[in-house]
Design a protein around this motif. Structure first.
Motif, short mmCIF file in Angstrom:
data_model
loop_
_atom_site.label_atom_id
_atom_site.label_comp_id
_atom_site.label_asym_id
_atom_site.label_seq_id
_atom_site.Cartn_x
_atom_site.Cartn_y
_atom_site.Cartn_z
N ALA A 127 -4.58 1.25 -3.35
CA ALA A 127 -5.26 2.31 -4.09
C ALA A 127 -4.80 2.32 -5.53
O ALA A 127 -3.61 2.14 -5.83
CB ALA A 127 -4.98 3.66 -3.45
N ARG A 128 -5.75 2.53 -6.44
CA ARG A 128 -5.40 2.65 -7.85
C ARG A 128 -4.61 3.94 -8.05
O ARG A 128 -4.98 5.00 -7.54
CB ARG A 128 -6.66 2.69 -8.71
CG ARG A 128 -6.35 2.67 -10.21
CD ARG A 128 -7.59 2.42 -11.04
NE ARG A 128 -7.24 1.88 -12.35
CZ ARG A 128 -8.07 1.19 -13.12
NH1 ARG A 128 -9.30 0.95 -12.70
NH2 ARG A 128 -7.67 0.74 -14.29
N ARG A 143 0.81 -1.23 0.00
CA ARG A 143 0.00 0.00 0.00
C ARG A 143 0.84 1.27 0.00
O ARG A 143 0.30 2.37 -0.12
CB ARG A 143 -0.92 -0.01 1.23
CG ARG A 143 -1.92 -1.16 1.17
CD ARG A 143 -2.56 -1.50 2.50
NE ARG A 143 -3.29 -2.77 2.40
CZ ARG A 143 -3.53 -3.58 3.40
NH1 ARG A 143 -3.12 -3.28 4.61
NH2 ARG A 143 -4.20 -4.70 3.22
N TRP A 173 -10.40 -1.32 -6.16
CA TRP A 173 -9.30 -0.54 -5.60
C TRP A 173 -9.80 0.28 -4.42
O TRP A 173 -10.93 0.73 -4.40
CB TRP A 173 -8.73 0.43 -6.64
CG TRP A 173 -8.20 -0.19 -7.89
CD1 TRP A 173 -8.90 -0.52 -9.01
CD2 TRP A 173 -6.83 -0.52 -8.17
NE1 TRP A 173 -8.06 -1.04 -9.96
CE2 TRP A 173 -6.78 -1.04 -9.48
CE3 TRP A 173 -5.64 -0.41 -7.45
CZ2 TRP A 173 -5.59 -1.46 -10.07
CZ3 TRP A 173 -4.46 -0.82 -8.04
CH2 TRP A 173 -4.44 -1.35 -9.34
N ASP A 174 -8.95 0.50 -3.45
CA ASP A 174 -9.25 1.41 -2.37
C ASP A 174 -8.97 2.84 -2.83
O ASP A 174 -8.21 3.06 -3.78
CB ASP A 174 -8.40 1.10 -1.14
CG ASP A 174 -9.08 0.07 -0.24
OD1 ASP A 174 -9.92 -0.68 -0.76
OD2 ASP A 174 -8.76 0.01 0.96
N ALA A 175 -9.53 3.80 -2.13
CA ALA A 175 -9.24 5.20 -2.43
C ALA A 175 -7.88 5.56 -1.84
O ALA A 175 -7.52 5.14 -0.74
CB ALA A 175 -10.32 6.09 -1.84
N ALA A 176 -7.12 6.36 -2.58
CA ALA A 176 -5.82 6.81 -2.07
C ALA A 176 -6.04 7.80 -0.93
O ALA A 176 -6.91 8.66 -1.01
CB ALA A 176 -5.02 7.47 -3.19
N SER A 227 0.67 4.37 -2.88
CA SER A 227 -0.44 5.33 -2.87
C SER A 227 -0.27 6.38 -1.79
O SER A 227 -0.99 7.38 -1.77
CB SER A 227 -1.77 4.60 -2.68
OG SER A 227 -1.81 3.96 -1.41
#
Length: 588
Positions: A314-315, A274, A349-352, A277
């Motif tokens: 995160a994308r 992670r 994807w999770d949010a950055a 991001s």
């Protein structure tokens, strides 16, 4: 030594989607929406029309004569870049001519050794052709996977020779020696062990591969100790792509071929996955601490693999997605497995995170530019005994509108001295090239005993405050105490050094800047970049000096200047030296 064998069933499983022709067909069909594919094919067309880079013995010997790494390594990596680009293009286009690829494989096989001159064993205990360094291991994994995936399209003699050398130069020496990097919590462990694992899965029989796997996996696990519980890659952002990238693709390959690691501990790996991001300050500016470039990009395919494997990733924002699949060193494994995963990059994807973060293990403060801050800011504590260490406790970096303007200027030029006893003579690694105090020109000491004590960390929404005791970092006999405070409020960053000494000491607040400073006037200095500007307002009683660092060997790869705010202590009273940095973006 057994003869080289064709690709094994383990090899096909280890390559995952890269072994499936449908993957390459889908990537080819989607090329209009994937700039990475178009860029790769254009690069392959250019390189196919050029000769293989010459690699004369004189360039190899240059490191021994002068300490220069660039001449040999430029040619060496041109060959690996050509190898990777031509092989990937052949996978994307089944009708593509592979004669240039075969020619490149032959040229690499003709090299007397694959280890770099900077990495060979100068004690003479291990012959250069049997040294398993980062790049010998990478070369082995590249030749093993390329001949496994494209063997039927290459001359049989070329395939057999390449696979024989993979065994003789990397796998056999790996088995017969215990290598220092096997217990190193750095990129060396993940890249070397990961590359050996990828090669083993391609050229060794299943029982042989299974017997080597526990040792390889133990080294891959050890590499994660460099990240810790907060996931920060303290070696520098680029070493995340390199080190964790090889950990990621090798772990995935071993699991696919042999089943999951029975003793895997995914905690550190998940947090490390992670980190990208969380490392961007704005645009392509990354946290520039340790040996990293100040701007970088990330492979969306590798992050897609990390997202599928660990979750919570995160994308990447479109502006930080790498468009070049093959990097400047031609790292085949990262290119192959990253590109193949682009085909399935539509994951959850999770949010950055767009808010300030404090990483307690690395002791890094990261403030991304966004809704919570109009500027990007990073600051650090930690100690001076880290991998790829710089003597930079109390350092910071200030970015404006995606441009780093003030603070840590990143890595220096790699040469013999950069990784030798004179490492900290370079401003890129020594305190004199970082935004930290200098006391009568005395710099920070190196080693773990030189550390910052974190006195306060405050993240209260719109402002941050980091207070550090840097006394233990400076071997100055007159120093009693040095406390640095870094605060951000809106677009204003305030740097305050409170210095207590037993005798008068000349204190320099040094500020490296990445644009030439303007003339100082009325207590200010202007630094104007292409996208933003920063005004440094200093104490009226302090003097201001400016200059520039060397560029090239012994310095930074890019132009870097410095602004010094200078004052002298008057014991017993402490000196409180404050500089206010006000940032603003240029109108567009």
């Amino acid at each position: 030594m057994p003869p080289a064998t064709p690709a094994t069933p383990l090899g096909e499983r280890a390559c995952g989607p890269a072994a499936d022709p449908a993957t390459w067909r889908r990537l080819r069909d989607r090329r209009d929406g994937l700039p990475q594919v178009e860029a790769l094919l254009r690069l392959a067309d250019v390189l196919a029309g050029e000769p293989v880079a010459a690699l004369p013995a004189s360039s190899y010997l240059e490191f021994e004569r002068t300490g220069d790494r660039a001449g040999f390594e430029r040619r060496y990596f041109q060959r690996r870049r050509r190898l990777a680009a031509l092989a990937l293009a052949a996978l994307l286009e089944p009708e593509r001519d592979t004669r240039a690829l075969a020619e490149t494989v032959v040229a690499i096989c003709d090299e007397p050794q694959w280890a770099l001159p900077a990495h060979v064993d100068r004690r003479g205990e291990i012959p250069p052709e049997h040294v398993v360094d980062l790049f010998a291991a990478e070369t082995a994994s590249a030749l093993a996977e390329i001949t496994g995936l494209l063997g039927p399209r290459l001359p049989d003699a070329v395939v057999r020779r390449a696979r024989t050398l993979v065994r003789a130069r990397v796998i056999d020496p790996y088995e017969s020696h215990r290598w220092w990097w096997e217990d190193s919590p750095t990129n060396w462990a993940s890249v070397c062990a990961g590359s050996v694992a990828l090669a083993v899965l391609q050229v060794c029989e299943p029982d042989h591969a299974a017997a080597l796997a526990p040792r390889l996996r133990a080294t891959l696990r050890r590499s994660l100790d460099g990240y810790g519980d907060d996931g920060v890659c303290v070696e520098g952002f680029g070493y995340w792509t390199y080190g964790f990238g090889y950990h990621l693709v090798a772990s995935e390959a071993l699991d696919a071929a042999l089943g999951p690691d029975p003793v895997a501990a995914p905690g550190h790996a998940a947090e490390a996955a992670r980190w990208p991001s969380r490392a961007f300050l704005g645009g392509r500016v990354v946290v520039p601490f340790a040996d990293t470039h100040v701007t970088d990009a990330i492979s969306e395919g590798l992050l897609a693999l990390a997202a599928r494997r660990y979750g919570g990733v995160a994308r990447p924002a479109p502006e930080v997605v790498a468009r070049d699949v093959v990097d400047e060193c031609g790292r085949w494994a990262l290119a192959l497995h990253g590109l193949a995963r682009l085909d399935g990059a539509e994951h959850v994807w999770d949010a950055a995170p767009r808010h300030p973060l404090w990483f307690p293990r690395a002791q890094w403060l990261v403030v991304p530019q966004g809704e919570r801050s109009p500027v990007g800011l990073a600051a650090r504590a930690g100690h001076n005994g880290e991998p790829h260490n710089h003597d930079d406790l109390g350092s910071f970096a200030l970015a404006v509108d995606g441009e780093l303007l003030v603070g840590d200027a990143g890595r220096g030029v790699y040469d013999r001295e950069y990784f030798g006893p004179r490492r900290y003579d370079s401003p890129a690694t020594g305190s004199h090239g970082h935004p930290v105090p200098l006391l009568d020109e005395v710099r920070q000491a190196e080693g773990e005993q030189a550390r910052a004590e974190v006195l306060e960390v405050a993240l209260d929404g719109g402002r941050e405050r980091l207070v550090l005791d840097l006394t233990a970092a400076y071997p100055h006999p007159a120093l009693v105490r040095l406390v640095r405070t870094i605060e951000r409020d809106g677009a204003v960053v305030i740097v305050t050094d409170a210095v207590e000494t037993s005798a008068p000491v000349r204190v320099r607040q040094r500020f490296p800047v990445l644009a030439e400073p303007g003339a100082s006037a009325a207590g200010t200095v202007e630094v104007a970049g292409a996208r933003g500007r920063v005004t440094l307002r200093h104490d009226p009683g302090a003097a201001v000096e400016t200059g520039a660092f060397p560029t090239g060997r012994g310095g930074f790869p890019q132009r870097v200047w410095w602004v010094d705010v200078v004052a002298t202590t008057a014991p017993p009273d402490p000196l409180v030296l404050t500089t206010v940095l006000t940032a603003a973006a240029r109108p567009r």
